[in-house]
Design a protein around this motif. Structure first.
Motif, PDB file in Angstrom:
ATOM      1  N   THR A 102       0.825  -1.215   0.000  1.00  0.00           N
ATOM      2  CA  THR A 102       0.000   0.000   0.000  1.00  0.00           C
ATOM      3  C   THR A 102       0.860   1.266   0.000  1.00  0.00           C
ATOM      4  O   THR A 102       0.324   2.366  -0.096  1.00  0.00           O
ATOM      5  CB  THR A 102      -0.942   0.021   1.223  1.00  0.00           C
ATOM      6  N   GLU A 104       3.140   3.234  -2.225  1.00  0.00           N
ATOM      7  CA  GLU A 104       3.353   3.246  -3.673  1.00  0.00           C
ATOM      8  C   GLU A 104       4.809   3.386  -4.082  1.00  0.00           C
ATOM      9  O   GLU A 104       5.203   2.928  -5.166  1.00  0.00           O
ATOM     10  CB  GLU A 104       2.531   4.383  -4.283  1.00  0.00           C
ATOM     11  N   ILE A 313       0.013   1.335 -11.869  1.00  0.00           N
ATOM     12  CA  ILE A 313       0.023   2.246 -10.721  1.00  0.00           C
ATOM     13  C   ILE A 313      -1.373   2.821 -10.497  1.00  0.00           C
ATOM     14  O   ILE A 313      -1.869   2.895  -9.356  1.00  0.00           O
ATOM     15  CB  ILE A 313       1.040   3.381 -10.930  1.00  0.00           C
ATOM     16  N   MET A 314      -2.035   3.221 -11.575  1.00  0.00           N
ATOM     17  CA  MET A 314      -3.370   3.802 -11.444  1.00  0.00           C
ATOM     18  C   MET A 314      -4.381   2.790 -10.916  1.00  0.00           C
ATOM     19  O   MET A 314      -5.257   3.122 -10.110  1.00  0.00           O
ATOM     20  CB  MET A 314      -3.826   4.372 -12.795  1.00  0.00           C
ATOM     21  N   GLN A 316      -3.564   0.167  -9.024  1.00  0.00           N
ATOM     22  CA  GLN A 316      -3.203  -0.083  -7.632  1.00  0.00           C
ATOM     23  C   GLN A 316      -3.695   1.042  -6.727  1.00  0.00           C
ATOM     24  O   GLN A 316      -4.133   0.802  -5.596  1.00  0.00           O
ATOM     25  CB  GLN A 316      -1.686  -0.269  -7.501  1.00  0.00           C
ATOM     26  N   ARG A 317      -3.619   2.279  -7.208  1.00  0.00           N
ATOM     27  CA  ARG A 317      -4.132   3.395  -6.410  1.00  0.00           C
ATOM     28  C   ARG A 317      -5.626   3.232  -6.138  1.00  0.00           C
ATOM     29  O   ARG A 317      -6.105   3.519  -5.030  1.00  0.00           O
ATOM     30  CB  ARG A 317      -3.881   4.718  -7.138  1.00  0.00           C
ATOM     31  N   ALA A 321      -7.385   2.832  -2.480  1.00  0.00           N
ATOM     32  CA  ALA A 321      -8.499   3.697  -2.087  1.00  0.00           C
ATOM     33  C   ALA A 321      -9.721   2.869  -1.697  1.00  0.00           C
ATOM     34  O   ALA A 321     -10.421   3.197  -0.732  1.00  0.00           O
ATOM     35  CB  ALA A 321      -8.842   4.653  -3.222  1.00  0.00           C
ATOM     36  N   VAL A 334      -8.680   9.524  -5.213  1.00  0.00           N
ATOM     37  CA  VAL A 334      -7.544   8.836  -5.834  1.00  0.00           C
ATOM     38  C   VAL A 334      -6.700   9.877  -6.563  1.00  0.00           C
ATOM     39  O   VAL A 334      -7.230  10.665  -7.354  1.00  0.00           O
ATOM     40  CB  VAL A 334      -8.022   7.757  -6.840  1.00  0.00           C
ATOM     41  N   ASP A 335      -5.416   9.885  -6.309  1.00  0.00           N
ATOM     42  CA  ASP A 335      -4.501  10.808  -6.982  1.00  0.00           C
ATOM     43  C   ASP A 335      -4.417  10.434  -8.460  1.00  0.00           C
ATOM     44  O   ASP A 335      -4.058   9.309  -8.809  1.00  0.00           O
ATOM     45  CB  ASP A 335      -3.124  10.716  -6.326  1.00  0.00           C
ATOM     46  N   THR A 336      -4.737  11.377  -9.331  1.00  0.00           N
ATOM     47  CA  THR A 336      -4.738  11.100 -10.771  1.00  0.00           C
ATOM     48  C   THR A 336      -3.455  11.575 -11.461  1.00  0.00           C
ATOM     49  O   THR A 336      -3.300  11.410 -12.671  1.00  0.00           O
ATOM     50  CB  THR A 336      -5.945  11.776 -11.446  1.00  0.00           C
TER      51      THR A 336
END
Length: 341
Positions: A102, A104, A313-314, A316-317, A321, A334-336
């Motif tokens: 978790t 990153e 990565i996207m 996994q984010r 979340a 979620v961080d874009t």
């Protein structure tokens, strides 16, 4: 004919399936294979003509005759092996996800190693290359349904997995739903910006002992304002349930389940049709082969891969979340943004 010289790392359940698929692609020459339990499948490999076998994957990375590696080991080994392969100058295909971590930064460091060594990395989001789902994707891009507004994804396994396997591959969110996060983002051509998750153990209460769930419902909001709905289950008694629908301002695209036959029987009492295919091996066989062919093409013709490190990565984010949403009962942002700099 140009070919790539391949080493295969990991020959468990999924790895053996991939091995047989890779052997159907003429541009691939399998030089060496590695598995920590190689002796269990050595006879079968010899029968296939694959005699260069090892227990230590470093033998593959140190083999100068190999330019590309396929990583089919359990998720908890991916970061280590992919980093080592990149530093050895090998092109890499790796099953998803890259990590169950978790935090990153560990995964980002893997991608930095890939970038630094100027090698290709394709992640195993095979559903992007499924003929049905790819058809939806292309029609959405061509504007056939106008502006996409909602994507709906149903993914249900036919039965539960052993607990020890679940712990190695990442549980429902990091193993199973990871595909759906990627598919939703792929179909909508937009990053997931928010996730709201509700889930529990409606099938196997003992999954709580390993901090996992078997039933999940998700609501997504994308960066472009559109929405997504995902539902997952570990047990669909009627087979492997895989459906995707994209609704837009000018229409809808929908892919139903695939079965062994399209024949349906209609009578005055009932309608009878074949159940969905039983497992992922049958349902996604074409997708698995297509993603391998796409990777080979990206290497031989120096083209972009169909599923990149950024894509994983996207996804996994979104999974992280969703886990936080399950814990808090609240939607999670979620961080874009993404950069390796």
């Amino acid at each position: 004919m140009k070919r790539i010289n391949v080493g295969i790392i990991g020959l468990g359940r999924a790895g053996q399936m991939h091995l047989h698929n890779l052997m159907t692609i003429p541009e691939i020459h399998i030089v060496q294979v590695a598995d920590v339990f190689i002796e269990k499948i050595s006879t079968e490999l010899n029968d296939l003509g694959i005699t260069n076998q090892t227990r230590d994957y470093h033998d593959i990375l140190n083999n100068p005759d190999i330019d590309t590696v396929f990583v089919f080991t359990s998720t908890d080994t991916h970061e280590e092996i992919v980093t080592a392969a990149a530093n050895a100058g090998k092109n890499i295909f790796c099953e998803k996800p890259l990590s169950m971590n978790t935090v990153e930064e560990a995964s980002v460091n893997v991608l930095r190693a890939v970038k630094k060594n100027h090698v290709k990395l394709q992640m195993g989001f095979n559903r992007r290359m499924d003929p049905q789902f790819r058809n939806i994707f292309e029609n959405v891009r061509q504007g056939e349904i106008g502006t996409p507004q909602v994507v709906k994804i149903t993914s249900r396994d036919p039965d539960l997995l052993p607990h020890d396997l679940i712990q190695r591959i990442g549980g429902l969110l990091f193993d199973f739903t990871m595909h759906d996060f990627d598919m939703a983002r792929y179909m909508m051509n937009s990053n997931i910006a928010e996730v709201y998750a509700k889930g529990g153990t409606l099938i196997d209460p003992t999954l709580k002992d390993i901090n996992d769930i078997d039933t999940l419902a998700l609501v997504l909001q994308f960066e472009n304002g559109a929405y997504g709905v995902i539902d997952n289950s570990r047990r669909a008694v009627y087979g492997y349930d895989q459906r995707v629908e994209v609704f837009g301002s000018e229409g809808m695209l929908k892919a139903e389940n695939v079965s062994e036959s399209t024949v349906e029987l209609y009578t005055d009492k009932s309608k009878i049709m074949k159940k969905p295919l039983p497992m992922f091996v049958q349902r996604y066989r074409n997708a698995y082969i297509n993603e391998m062919k796409a990777f080979v093409n990206s290497i031989l013709n120096d083209e972009p891969v169909v599923a990149s490190g950024q894509d994983v990565i996207m996804a996994q984010r979104a999974a992280i979340a969703a886990q936080k949403s399950l814990e808090t009962g609240l939607p999670q942002k979620v961080d874009t943004n993404f950069s390796l700099d």
